[in-house]
Design a protein around this motif. Structure first.
Motif, mmCIF file in Angstrom:
data_model
loop_
_atom_site.group_PDB
_atom_site.id
_atom_site.type_symbol
_atom_site.label_atom_id
_atom_site.label_comp_id
_atom_site.label_asym_id
_atom_site.label_seq_id
_atom_site.Cartn_x
_atom_site.Cartn_y
_atom_site.Cartn_z
ATOM 1 N N GLU A 148 18.102 -12.356 39.565
ATOM 2 C CA GLU A 148 18.918 -12.048 37.771
ATOM 3 C C GLU A 148 17.413 -11.398 36.998
ATOM 4 O O GLU A 148 17.123 -10.272 36.037
ATOM 5 N N GLU A 149 15.931 -12.137 37.251
ATOM 6 C CA GLU A 149 15.015 -11.866 36.614
ATOM 7 C C GLU A 149 14.481 -10.074 37.100
ATOM 8 O O GLU A 149 13.905 -9.867 35.721
ATOM 9 N N LYS A 150 14.597 -9.537 38.015
ATOM 10 C CA LYS A 150 14.171 -7.972 38.357
ATOM 11 C C LYS A 150 15.145 -7.525 37.537
ATOM 12 O O LYS A 150 14.896 -6.236 36.735
ATOM 13 N N GLN A 151 16.403 -7.432 37.602
ATOM 14 C CA GLN A 151 17.552 -6.868 36.769
ATOM 15 C C GLN A 151 16.650 -6.845 35.277
ATOM 16 O O GLN A 151 16.932 -5.870 34.872
ATOM 17 N N LEU A 152 16.785 -8.008 34.631
ATOM 18 C CA LEU A 152 16.347 -7.667 33.276
ATOM 19 C C LEU A 152 15.109 -7.254 33.021
ATOM 20 O O LEU A 152 15.137 -6.871 32.166
ATOM 21 N N ALA A 356 19.900 -12.169 30.526
ATOM 22 C CA ALA A 356 18.913 -12.983 29.892
ATOM 23 C C ALA A 356 20.253 -14.077 30.112
ATOM 24 O O ALA A 356 19.583 -15.542 30.158
ATOM 25 N N ARG A 357 21.702 -14.012 29.455
ATOM 26 C CA ARG A 357 22.218 -15.295 29.595
ATOM 27 C C ARG A 357 22.745 -15.346 31.521
ATOM 28 O O ARG A 357 23.253 -16.854 31.087
ATOM 29 N N THR A 358 23.251 -14.545 31.932
ATOM 30 C CA THR A 358 23.130 -14.889 33.108
ATOM 31 C C THR A 358 21.900 -15.672 33.569
ATOM 32 O O THR A 358 22.735 -16.391 34.718
ATOM 33 N N MET A 359 20.881 -14.496 33.504
ATOM 34 C CA MET A 359 19.883 -15.656 33.819
ATOM 35 C C MET A 359 20.137 -16.648 34.155
ATOM 36 O O MET A 359 19.227 -18.064 34.905
ATOM 37 N N TYR A 360 20.653 -17.408 32.704
ATOM 38 C CA TYR A 360 20.427 -18.915 32.462
ATOM 39 C C TYR A 360 21.958 -19.625 32.768
ATOM 40 O O TYR A 360 21.392 -20.436 33.569
ATOM 41 N N THR A 361 22.785 -18.759 33.108
ATOM 42 C CA THR A 361 23.474 -19.947 33.966
ATOM 43 C C THR A 361 23.385 -19.508 35.148
ATOM 44 O O THR A 361 23.353 -20.404 35.635
ATOM 45 N N ARG A 367 20.234 -27.203 38.355
ATOM 46 C CA ARG A 367 20.210 -28.814 37.403
ATOM 47 C C ARG A 367 20.948 -29.973 37.545
ATOM 48 O O ARG A 367 21.168 -30.576 38.417
ATOM 49 N N PRO A 368 22.312 -29.343 38.052
ATOM 50 C CA PRO A 368 24.128 -30.221 39.396
ATOM 51 C C PRO A 368 23.045 -30.474 40.762
ATOM 52 O O PRO A 368 23.179 -31.371 41.243
ATOM 53 N N LEU A 418 12.509 -20.599 29.716
ATOM 54 C CA LEU A 418 13.875 -19.862 30.083
ATOM 55 C C LEU A 418 14.470 -19.483 28.620
ATOM 56 O O LEU A 418 15.110 -18.529 27.923
ATOM 57 N N SER A 419 14.862 -21.158 27.590
ATOM 58 C CA SER A 419 15.269 -21.541 26.531
ATOM 59 C C SER A 419 14.698 -20.023 25.429
ATOM 60 O O SER A 419 15.202 -19.926 24.576
ATOM 61 N N LYS A 420 13.448 -20.988 25.747
ATOM 62 C CA LYS A 420 12.357 -19.945 24.203
ATOM 63 C C LYS A 420 12.794 -18.164 24.577
ATOM 64 O O LYS A 420 12.747 -17.749 23.790
ATOM 65 N N PHE A 421 12.405 -17.895 26.115
ATOM 66 C CA PHE A 421 12.892 -16.491 26.124
ATOM 67 C C PHE A 421 14.519 -16.040 25.447
ATOM 68 O O PHE A 421 13.895 -15.104 24.756
ATOM 69 N N ILE A 422 14.730 -16.565 26.519
ATOM 70 C CA ILE A 422 16.444 -16.127 25.258
ATOM 71 C C ILE A 422 16.504 -16.084 24.287
ATOM 72 O O ILE A 422 16.827 -15.295 23.115
#
Length: 572
Positions: A148-152, A356-361, A367-368, A418-422
């Motif tokens: 996802e990062e690469k695509q971003l 960016a949202r997909t990456m965060y998703t 986390r789980p 990532l939060s800061k980036f988004i």
């Protein structure tokens, strides 16, 4: 010629002079009337309107395009910084992947030991199996995060590429616009110079007309002077029935001779005024004629240069305007292409936000997994602490604990980055879109004005064709009126000849009276005679030309002030 015939001739001269001067007054007023617009003024007005429209769209285009790339440079610089932020994530993702691989390897070794422990290691084996599966999930999600990062990053780089294409389209659009604008400026410049020269020559025609018109003031002087002559001559006495040598005859003879002398002096003044008037008229009208000739030469030159339809007339206004209209049509077409490229910017900025949202998703899936790893880690520790059969994997469990802690720390940092980036990218792209919206509005207004100007150019072409087909530098009938002025001036000069003939007639009549007076004085043995009749005093009181006051006073036997200029009229 008797007095009545002379009076009749004076009336004729007076009426004709009034007619000619009145005609000249009307002609001069008409010639000096500048309200009607000629072809020069009309053409200048059309060209100035075209120039104003051209400057408006050119300035509008310059204001939009000149600092376009500079305005967006800070945004793309910030986007580059955001890509560097993503590259920092790579290190942590790689660390998590490595930790996941290590955890999987350790879990595999621990599972082998637990299997060897038989039934006693079965619980630990199941715990470790979960740990191995979670490690694989960590690895897979990390890979997905990298994808996802690469695509971003590709979308961000795509945004830069699209913006570069926009700058290229702007350059093409600007070149097409500048080409059309320069062609218009060149056309206007080349036409306005000779037009202004013709206009200057036209302006030179009017001052000598105005100067010539000033001679019309002589009409009142001439009319009043002729009235004075008529008044004088109408007062002459009939001496045919008077006693020869009597006081009455001598009074009448002296009175008539004095009236004739005064009339002759006035006629001489009138003749001089008419001569001066004609000389001044002729001098100024010669300037008018010369200036008219200059204007005509310039007009012919202008028509041959800019209006002629000959093949070898590259400066023909209509042909040049056709080429300019063709260039502007290309500009309008360029706007359509530009808008298509600009639309891609919106789609790409939306894609960056969505990626960016997909990456965060995707990141959110880690986390789980990490939470379950912590849970498994605790279960492992509990199982090892109470199961002597698997004491040998205690170190492995410790290593696993460290790896999970390391991965968890990496996730914490990643989440912050990532939060800061988004957050910052969203703000940046929001600013970018606001700028785009503003520029698009300006671009829409520019396109609208360009299209409007394009429409005006086509109307201008038709307007210019109409002007060129009836190209006139003076109002209709101007040249004919000038011919009529010259004709009236010639007739005024002929009137002067009539006045001179009248003066000679009066002189002849006066000489006859003087001979008769001389004989009467000789018979009475006297040399001169003072007029006793008061009629002459009344005539002077009613009609006076100051140049003749002194002479009139001597005739009437009283003093009159002297020193006045000849020809000036005073009303009492």
């Amino acid at each position: 010629m008797d007095i009545n015939e002379i009076l009749f001739s004076i009336n004729q001269v007076s009426d004709l002079s009034e007619k000619y001067f009145l005609d000249l007054g009307n002609l001069f007023a008409s010639l000096l009337d500048r309200d009607s617009e000629n072809s020069i003024q009309h053409l200048q007005s059309v060209l100035k309107t075209m120039q104003a429209g051209n400057e408006k769209t050119t300035n509008q285009e310059d204001a939009l395009f000149n600092d376009y790339d500079e305005k967006y440079k800070p945004l793309f610089s910030e986007l580059n910084n955001k890509i560097e932020t993503l590259s920092k994530l790579d290190k942590f993702i790689a660390s998590i992947k490595e930790d996941s691989e290590q955890m999987e390897l350790i879990a595999l070794n621990a599972m082998v030991i637990s299997i060897k422990s038989g039934e006693k290691g079965l619980a630990f084996s199941r715990i470790t199996e979960n740990l191995q599966r979670l490690s694989k999930d960590m690895f897979l999600f990390s890979d997905k995060l990298l994808e996802e990062e690469k695509q971003l990053i590709n979308h961000i780089n795509g945004l830069k590429e699209i913006f570069t294409n926009i700058l290229g389209e702007q350059k093409n659009l600007s070149q097409e616009g500048n080409s059309g604008s320069s062609a218009i400026n060149e056309l206007i410049s080349s036409v306005m110079v000779p037009l202004n020269s013709i206009e200057t020559s036209i302006e030179n025609v009017y001052p000598p007309i105005q100067k010539a018109m000033e001679n019309l003031q002589y009409q009142d002087i001439i009319r009043q002077a002729l009235n004075h002559v008529k008044s004088c001559l109408s007062q002459t006495n009939d001496i045919s029935n008077l006693t020869v040598g009597s006081d009455e005859e001598l009074d009448a003879l002296g009175f008539n001779i004095s009236l004739f002398e005064l009339s002759i002096k006035v006629l001489e003044d009138i003749s001089k005024k008419l001569s001066d008037c004609f000389v001044d008229f002729d001098k100024n009208w010669s300037v008018v004629t010369a200036n008219l000739s200059t204007v005509e030469t310039q007009k012919n030159s202008f028509e041959n240069r800019f209006i002629s339809n000959e093949v070898d007339s590259p400066e023909n206004i209509d042909l040049r305007l056709q080429l300019i209209i063709g260039q502007y049509k290309k500009v309008i077409d360029r706007f359509s292409q530009y808008h298509l490229v600009q639309k891609d910017l919106y789609h790409t900025t939306q894609s960056i936000t969505e990626k960016a949202r997909t990456m965060y998703t995707v990141f959110g899936n880690l986390r789980p997994v990490m939470s379950r790893l912590h849970h498994v880690r605790i279960l492992q520790q509990i199982e090892v602490s109470k199961n002597e059969a698997i004491k040998s994997v205690k170190d492995s469990v410790m290593d696993m604990d460290n790896l999970i802690k390391s991965a968890n720390d990496a996730l914490d940092v990643m989440e912050e980055l990532l939060s800061k980036f988004i957050r910052e990218t969203a703000t940046l792209l929001s600013s970018f879109n606001r700028l785009l919206d503003s520029d698009n509005s300006k671009m829409f207004a520019l396109r609208k004005n360009k299209s409007s100007f394009f429409d005006e150019l086509t109307k201008t072409q038709a307007n210019l064709e109409s002007i060129m087909s009836h190209f006139q530098v003076f109002p209709f009938g101007f040249e004919k009126k000038c011919e009529n002025v010259a004709k009236d001036l010639s007739q005024i000069q002929e009137l002067n000849l009539s006045l001179k003939n009248l003066k000679n007639e009066l002189k002849s009549s006066m000489e006859k009276l003087k001979i008769k007076q001389k004989k009467a004085l000789e018979e009475r043995h006297i040399s001169d005679w003072v007029i006793k009749d008061s009629k002459f005093r009344d005539i002077i009181d009613r009609f006076t030309i100051t140049a003749h006051k002194e002479a009139a006073g001597k005739i009437g036997g009283f003093e009159i002030e002297s020193g006045a200029d000849s020809g000036n009229i005073t009303f009492f």
